[in-house]
Enzyme design. Structure first.
Site, PDB file in Angstrom:
ATOM      1  N   LYS A 120       0.850  -1.204   0.000  1.00 17.30           N
ATOM      2  CA  LYS A 120       0.000   0.000   0.000  1.00 17.30           C
ATOM      3  C   LYS A 120       0.877   1.242   0.000  1.00 17.30           C
ATOM      4  CE  LYS A 120      -1.798   1.736   4.029  1.00 17.30           C
ATOM      5  NZ  LYS A 120      -1.554   3.162   4.267  1.00 17.30           N
ATOM      6  N   ASN A 121       1.809   1.327   0.947  1.00 17.16           N
ATOM      7  CA  ASN A 121       2.547   2.575   1.135  1.00 17.16           C
ATOM      8  C   ASN A 121       3.544   2.846   0.023  1.00 17.16           C
ATOM      9  OD1 ASN A 121       1.008   3.111   3.320  1.00 17.16           O
ATOM     10  ND2 ASN A 121       2.501   2.379   4.822  1.00 17.16           N
TER      11      ASN A 121
ATOM     12  N   CYS B 105      -5.019   7.991   9.083  1.00 15.11           N
ATOM     13  CA  CYS B 105      -5.406   7.355  10.355  1.00 15.11           C
ATOM     14  C   CYS B 105      -5.265   8.353  11.519  1.00 15.11           C
ATOM     15  CB  CYS B 105      -4.495   6.178  10.640  1.00 15.11           C
ATOM     16  SG  CYS B 105      -4.795   4.814   9.523  1.00 15.11           S
TER      17      CYS B 105
ATOM     18  N   ARG C 268       0.281  14.040  13.697  1.00 17.32           N
ATOM     19  CA  ARG C 268       0.737  13.913  12.293  1.00 17.32           C
ATOM     20  C   ARG C 268       0.987  15.271  11.660  1.00 17.32           C
ATOM     21  NH1 ARG C 268      -1.760   8.772   9.597  1.00 17.32           N
ATOM     22  NH2 ARG C 268       0.400   8.564   8.909  1.00 17.32           N
TER      23      ARG C 268
ATOM     24  N   ASP D 198       3.447   0.016  12.482  1.00 17.72           N
ATOM     25  CA  ASP D 198       2.226  -0.476  11.822  1.00 17.72           C
ATOM     26  C   ASP D 198       1.904  -1.908  12.207  1.00 17.72           C
ATOM     27  OD1 ASP D 198       2.784   1.260   8.651  1.00 17.72           O
ATOM     28  OD2 ASP D 198       2.079   1.941  10.616  1.00 17.72           O
TER      29      ASP D 198
ATOM     30  N   ARG E 167      -9.139   0.027   3.477  1.00 18.44           N
ATOM     31  CA  ARG E 167      -8.192   1.049   3.001  1.00 18.44           C
ATOM     32  C   ARG E 167      -6.851   0.394   2.678  1.00 18.44           C
ATOM     33  NH1 ARG E 167      -6.929   5.531   6.985  1.00 18.44           N
ATOM     34  NH2 ARG E 167      -5.410   5.927   5.334  1.00 18.44           N
TER      35      ARG E 167
HETATM   36  C1  EPZ Z   1       4.190   6.587   7.061  1.00 19.38           C
HETATM   37  O1  EPZ Z   1       3.440   7.620   7.676  1.00 19.38           O
HETATM   38  C2  EPZ Z   1       3.204   5.478   6.787  1.00 19.38           C
HETATM   39  N1  EPZ Z   1       2.152   5.969   5.894  1.00 19.38           N
HETATM   40  C3  EPZ Z   1       2.562   5.025   8.089  1.00 19.38           C
HETATM   41  O2  EPZ Z   1       1.724   3.920   7.795  1.00 19.38           O
HETATM   42  C4  EPZ Z   1       3.662   4.560   9.047  1.00 19.38           C
HETATM   43  O3  EPZ Z   1       3.068   4.230  10.284  1.00 19.38           O
HETATM   44  C5  EPZ Z   1       4.678   5.686   9.237  1.00 19.38           C
HETATM   45  O4  EPZ Z   1       5.196   6.101   7.960  1.00 19.38           O
HETATM   46  C6  EPZ Z   1       5.851   5.259  10.100  1.00 19.38           C
HETATM   47  O5  EPZ Z   1       6.459   4.126   9.556  1.00 19.38           O
HETATM   48  C7  EPZ Z   1       2.400   6.097   4.563  1.00 19.38           C
HETATM   49  O6  EPZ Z   1       3.487   5.826   4.077  1.00 19.38           O
HETATM   50  C8  EPZ Z   1       1.257   6.594   3.729  1.00 19.38           C
HETATM   51  P1  EPZ Z   1       6.207   9.636   9.605  1.00 19.38           P
HETATM   52  P2  EPZ Z   1       4.097   9.076   7.884  1.00 19.38           P
HETATM   53  O7  EPZ Z   1       6.244  10.940   8.897  1.00 19.38           O
HETATM   54  O8  EPZ Z   1       5.112   9.291   6.847  1.00 19.38           O
HETATM   55  C9  EPZ Z   1       6.293  12.794  13.102  1.00 19.38           C
HETATM   56  C10 EPZ Z   1      -0.281   2.707   7.749  1.00 19.38           C
HETATM   57  O9  EPZ Z   1      -0.959   2.156   8.618  1.00 19.38           O
HETATM   58  N2  EPZ Z   1       6.305  13.839  12.073  1.00 19.38           N
HETATM   59  O10 EPZ Z   1       7.318   8.657   9.385  1.00 19.38           O
HETATM   60  O11 EPZ Z   1       2.975  10.024   8.030  1.00 19.38           O
HETATM   61  C11 EPZ Z   1       4.985  12.010  13.112  1.00 19.38           C
HETATM   62  O12 EPZ Z   1       4.015  12.701  13.882  1.00 19.38           O
HETATM   63  C12 EPZ Z   1       0.301   4.076   7.992  1.00 19.38           C
HETATM   64  O13 EPZ Z   1       0.014   2.200   6.625  1.00 19.38           O
HETATM   65  C13 EPZ Z   1       6.482  15.156  12.475  1.00 19.38           C
HETATM   66  O14 EPZ Z   1       6.608  15.465  13.665  1.00 19.38           O
HETATM   67  O15 EPZ Z   1       4.839   8.897   9.258  1.00 19.38           O
HETATM   68  C14 EPZ Z   1       5.381  10.703  13.758  1.00 19.38           C
HETATM   69  O16 EPZ Z   1       5.411  10.861  15.151  1.00 19.38           O
HETATM   70  C15 EPZ Z   1      -0.074   4.619   9.352  1.00 19.38           C
HETATM   71  N3  EPZ Z   1       6.499  16.131  11.528  1.00 19.38           N
HETATM   72  C16 EPZ Z   1       6.823  10.507  13.255  1.00 19.38           C
HETATM   73  O17 EPZ Z   1       7.263  11.782  12.785  1.00 19.38           O
HETATM   74  C17 EPZ Z   1       6.369  15.855  10.188  1.00 19.38           C
HETATM   75  O18 EPZ Z   1       6.404  16.803   9.369  1.00 19.38           O
HETATM   76  C18 EPZ Z   1       6.931   9.522  12.101  1.00 19.38           C
HETATM   77  O19 EPZ Z   1       5.980   9.919  11.159  1.00 19.38           O
HETATM   78  C19 EPZ Z   1       6.209  14.502   9.801  1.00 19.38           C
HETATM   79  C20 EPZ Z   1       6.191  13.508  10.749  1.00 19.38           C
END
Ligand code: EPZ
Length: 421
Positions: A23-24, A118, A123, A308, A401
């Site tokens: 998916k991702n 989600c 986020r 995840d 999803r």
């Molecule tokens: C990706 O989300 C995945 N989604 C998520 O999968 C996955 O859980 C996550 O990476 C971590 O592996 C997709 O790829 C579409 P992050 P992402 O930016 O990129 C903080 C699923 O179930 N952060 O790596 O949104 C954030 O709050 C989904 O398939 C900031 O603070 O996650 C989190 O605490 C759920 N500022 C941490 O970083 C930012 O600008 C990691 O988030 C961006 C992120």
């Protein structure tokens, strides 16, 4: 609203389940297709709701998308009819934010809402905005605070240090940098396999990228990219979810079409619980052991234990002998499902939004539940599969999803599950 009805397994799950395309990674390949005006072919794309929403979002921008076979799409973004995202759709999809990179880099403007996805935490998108500023873009927050207008005649290469390791942040800025003027270096980049797959595809299209899969990615901007074909890797989170299901109630459950080396942390934790796993290059075989031992879990960016897989794995912890500590380090709101598990009979002490203790084994009873997010939804199906009696899991859309035809595939290995409207 569709729901799943599950009756607790009276027998072990067995047989074979094949893993769908990621998916991702698949979502980001659609975004990458916007970096060129040529046709791009994407293969092994899962038939899931998030991909459908991404196609809706792109079509609303004027991108031509055509199905060219089983789980294959031809995408052509010769030009866009607009660079303003459809808010209704974009807000339902965290990965809508990833489109800002290619669109800004190629068309010089993007107007978009805060992304959705989600509800597992705040986020924020600060690393994206900071990266764009460093690359010379002008960012204006909309008066009503609903989103942003970003513009740049041409992005310029920059040294960017990620305050936090961000998967989509790394993917998005890596894509933006492929058409920027000069060199971009991303420091503290995410290491996920999806990023390596994306970089490989971008290179097929003519991008100059080195270091994907390491904390430092170097991108030398080029004038333009050309089309290419992308083959989507298997979904490692599906793989891990099915491996956990096999450990929970399987008997020689065979998981095929997967990449075991991408879930070594999960396999290592299953081993610590006493789960014997046979594996080859693209398959796994898992059975429920006589005794499941407790194990502590601390989620971590790749290659650590994936956040995840935290919810799906927690069902195993409710059945393990002893106390397992869970520490969710990546998101601050991803333990919400624990209350529903406690109502099923699980013995869980939730200390705060990121820490909990699971005491087991505890007998689970079927309940009526609502999936708070995609991965907790699958966890509820897993819990229901070993609970006594019937469970009803509402809001099937959330699970659809990210998991293709999940009830058909689970029924084929012995889960008593059906979909109802
Ligand atoms: C990706 O989300 C995945 N989604 C998520 O999968 C996955 O859980 C996550 O990476 C971590 O592996 C997709 O790829 C579409 P992050 P992402 O930016 O990129 C903080 C699923 O179930 N952060 O790596 O949104 C954030 O709050 C989904 O398939 C900031 O603070 O996650 C989190 O605490 C759920 N500022 C941490 O970083 C930012 O600008 C990691 O988030 C961006 C992120």
């Amino acid at each position: 609203m569709a729901k799943f009805i599950v009756n607790g397994a009276k027998k072990k799950l067995t047989g074979e389940i094949s893993v769908a395309g990621s998916k991702n990674a698949g979502l980001k390949a659609f975004a990458a297709a916007l970096l060129t005006g040529d046709e791009v072919v994407l293969q092994n794309i899962p038939v899931i709701e998030d991909i459908a929403r991404m196609c809706d979002l792109l079509a609303a921008l004027g991108v031509k998308i055509e199905s060219v076979g089983d789980r294959a799409f031809a995408v052509r973004a010769a030009e866009l009819s607009s660079t303003n995202f459809d808010s209704e759709i974009a807000k339902r999809l965290r990965s809508s934010i990833v489109l800002t990179g290619p669109i800004l880099a190629r068309f010089g403007h993007a107007s978009f809402p805060y992304p959705g996805g989600c509800v597992i935490g705040k986020r924020p998108i600060d690393v994206f905005l900071k990266g764009y500023e460093k690359m010379g873009a002008k960012i204006i927050e909309r008066e009503d605070g609903s989103g942003f207008e970003i513009s740049a005649k041409r992005l310029r290469g920059a040294e960017i240090f990620f305050r936090v390791v961000s998967v989509t942040g790394t993917e998005t800025l890596m894509m933006a940098a492929t058409l920027a003027k000069g060199r971009t270096v991303l420091h503290n980049a995410a290491l996920e396999p999806e990023i390596v797959a994306l970089a490989e595809f971008l290179r097929v299209c003519g991008a100059e990228i080195t270091g994907a899969g390491t904390p430092t990615i170097v991108i030398d901007g080029v004038e333009k990219l050309h089309g290419g074909t992308y083959y989507n890797p298997p979904d490692r989170i599906e793989t891990g979810s099915f491996a956990a299901l096999g450990a929970l109630c399987g008997k020689n459950l065979r998981i095929t079409g997967c990449a075991p080396l991408e879930i070594m942390s999960l396999l290592d934790h299953l081993g610590a619980m006493g789960v014997a796993i046979a594996r080859g290059k693209d398959w796994l075989e898992v059975s429920r052991p006589k005794v499941l031992r407790a194990v502590d879990i601390k989620t971590h960016e790749y290659p650590g234990f994936p956040t995840d897989l935290q919810a799906p794995f927690s069902i195993l912890l409710t059945q393990a002998k002893g106390t397992s500590l869970m520490f969710e380090t990546v998101f601050e709101g991803r333990l919400g499902y624990a209350e529903d598990l406690k109502r099923m009979g699980a013995n869980i002490v939730v200390y705060d939004t990121q820490r909990a203790a699971f005491n087991g084994p505890s007998a689970l009873r079927g309940r009526e539940m609502e999936s708070p997010d995609l991965r907790a939804g699958l966890a509820f199906i897993m819990a229901a599969a070993v609970a006594k009696g019937e469970s009803i899991i509402h809001n099937a859309y959330i699970i659809d999803r990210g998991y293709e035809r999940i009830e058909e595939r689970l029924r084929a290995i012995g889960v008593d599950i059906k979909r109802a409207e």
